[in-house]
Design an enzyme around this catalytic site. Structure first.
Site, PDB file in Angstrom:
ATOM      1  N   HIS A 257      -2.717   7.088   3.566  1.00  0.00           N
ATOM      2  CA  HIS A 257      -3.368   5.777   2.942  1.00  0.00           C
ATOM      3  C   HIS A 257      -4.537   5.261   3.855  1.00  0.00           C
ATOM      4  O   HIS A 257      -4.692   5.507   4.866  1.00  0.00           O
ATOM      5  CB  HIS A 257      -2.346   4.512   3.288  1.00  0.00           C
TER       6      HIS A 257
ATOM      7  N   ASN B 223     -10.176   0.233   1.322  1.00  0.00           N
ATOM      8  CA  ASN B 223      -8.742   0.359   1.133  1.00  0.00           C
ATOM      9  C   ASN B 223      -8.521  -0.202  -0.092  1.00  0.00           C
ATOM     10  O   ASN B 223      -8.584  -1.332  -0.514  1.00  0.00           O
ATOM     11  CB  ASN B 223      -8.058  -0.476   2.328  1.00  0.00           C
TER      12      ASN B 223
ATOM     13  N   CYS C 263       0.777  -1.121  -0.027  1.00  0.00           N
ATOM     14  CA  CYS C 263       0.032   0.086  -0.150  1.00  0.00           C
ATOM     15  C   CYS C 263       0.791   1.243   0.144  1.00  0.00           C
ATOM     16  O   CYS C 263       0.210   2.249  -0.276  1.00  0.00           O
ATOM     17  CB  CYS C 263      -0.751   0.008   1.215  1.00  0.00           C
TER      18      CYS C 263
END
Ligand code: COA
Length: 333
Positions: A256, A286, A111
């Site tokens: 994030h 996400n 990520c």
């Protein structure tokens, strides 16, 4: 010589899946998911692929910049869910755009992939070898989610975000920092391919050792949570220090988009107003390497970010990897 972001774009699959629909798949509820994560829905690919989403986001960024495909001499795609091992997603994007001028490069850093890519592209531009880059974060995590595991399947979504980064005399990207800790890799895993090599199978003393691992996400959620809070704090402090600015002067922080509670914890620990953190995980979940450029594009289109404002981008994820960037916002097209 500096680099600066001059345009943004994003693309998500059409299908939206709400929490109630997930409650039909696993033993969960809208109330649990909203309370523990802040997420209400996410986009899930049906016919889209990582490369089709990446190309669509790239086209929007090019359109916003008023550029044509051949104005780009570097295409970078951050992803952990490429369509293939080869060709890379960046090469697929190049073909889809009809670009013939670019070097194409995929980057795997979980990520954190977008902030890692920004650091690499910024370095290449400042070194003089690249004039204009497309940096894309793109994922179809729905392909590697275990849809029977309530601990993980409620968290992820699909999408892509892109920026055009170009050489500039004016400062844009002021600082990029990245760190990794491979010793903690098992905290968040997506296993690779099973080994079908007959000699390896013969050599294995324990047949299970090479039995195909399911190629799905597994995660120690609480461990990732603890890691994330420290990773965001370090990335913010270090990138602000290198940029020579005070954290209190940052207009917006785009973290994030993993969990609202992670962001709440950082805000309270660092004494930063919660509203400074931009979040859209409520609607997208996400999306791993796509989450920061997707949120940046949404922010850029929703409001006019003042020219000269400081933005901080902060990523963390599998590897373990983490990092951040402080940028001075330029006039976007
Ligand atoms: N619905 C209902 N219950 C669930 C559930 C779900 N979707 N997922 C887990 N639970 C249950 C657990 O089984 C556990 O039950 P038990 O107490 O009977 O064992 C209980 O809820 C609490 O689980 P726990 O893991 O302590 O919850 P949590 O508050 O830590 O939240 C996460 C779990 C995953 C949301 C949270 O740890 C997290 O967001 N971690 C970071 C993950 C992340 O960001 N990953 C990506 C990084 S890039």
């Amino acid at each position: 010589m500096f680099s600066r972001i001059v345009a943004t774009g994003s693309s998500v699959p059409e299908l939206e899946v709400g929490n109630d629909e997930l409650a039909g798949l696993v033993d969960t509820s809208d109330e649990w998911i909203v309370t523990r994560t802040g997420m209400s829905r996410r986009h899930i690919a049906t016919t889209d692929t990582t490369s089709s989403l990446a190309a669509a986001a790239a086209r929007k960024a090019l359109d916003a910049a008023g550029l044509s495909a051949d104005d780009i001499d570097l295409i970078m795609v951050a992803t952990v869910t490429p369509d293939n091992f080869t060709p890379t997603v960046s090469c697929q994007v190049q073909a889809a755009l009809g670009n013939t001028a670019a070097t194409c490069l995929d980057l795997w850093a979980g990520c954190s992939g977008f902030v890692y890519s920004l650091r690499v592209a910024d370095s290449m531009i400042r070194a003089g070898g690249v004039h204009r880059a497309l940096i894309i974060g793109a994922e179809t995590l729905s392909r590697v989610v275990d849809w029977t595991d309530r601990n993980t399947c409620v968290l992820f979504g699909d999408g892509a975000g892109a920026v055009v980064l170009e050489a500039s005399d004016e400062p844009g990207v002021l600082a990029c920092v990245t760190r990794s800790d491979g010793s903690r890799g098992n905290v968040l895993r997506i296993p690779g391919l099973a080994n079908s090599n007959p000699w390896a199978i013969k050599a294995a003393s324990d047949a299970d050792a090479i039995a195909p691992p399911p190629s799905v996400i597994s995660m120690d959620g609480q461990e990732v949570f603890r890691f994330a809070v420290g990773a965001i704090q370090w990335s913010l402090e270090e990138s602000a220090r290198i940029a020579g600015i005070d954290i209190s002067s940052i207009y917006r922080i785009i973290p994030h988009q993993a969990n609202n509670r992670i962001i709440d914890a950082v805000a309270s620990r660092m004494g930063i107003e919660r509203d400074v953190f931009y979040t859209n995980l409520q609607r997208f979940g996400n999306t791993s390497a796509a989450s920061i450029p997707l949120a940046l594009d949404e922010l850029n289109r929703a409001e006019s970010i003042p020219v000269g404002a400081y933005l901080a981008l902060v990523g963390f994820g599998g590897g373990l990897t983490w990092g951040g960037s402080v940028i001075r916002w330029a006039q976007t097209a």
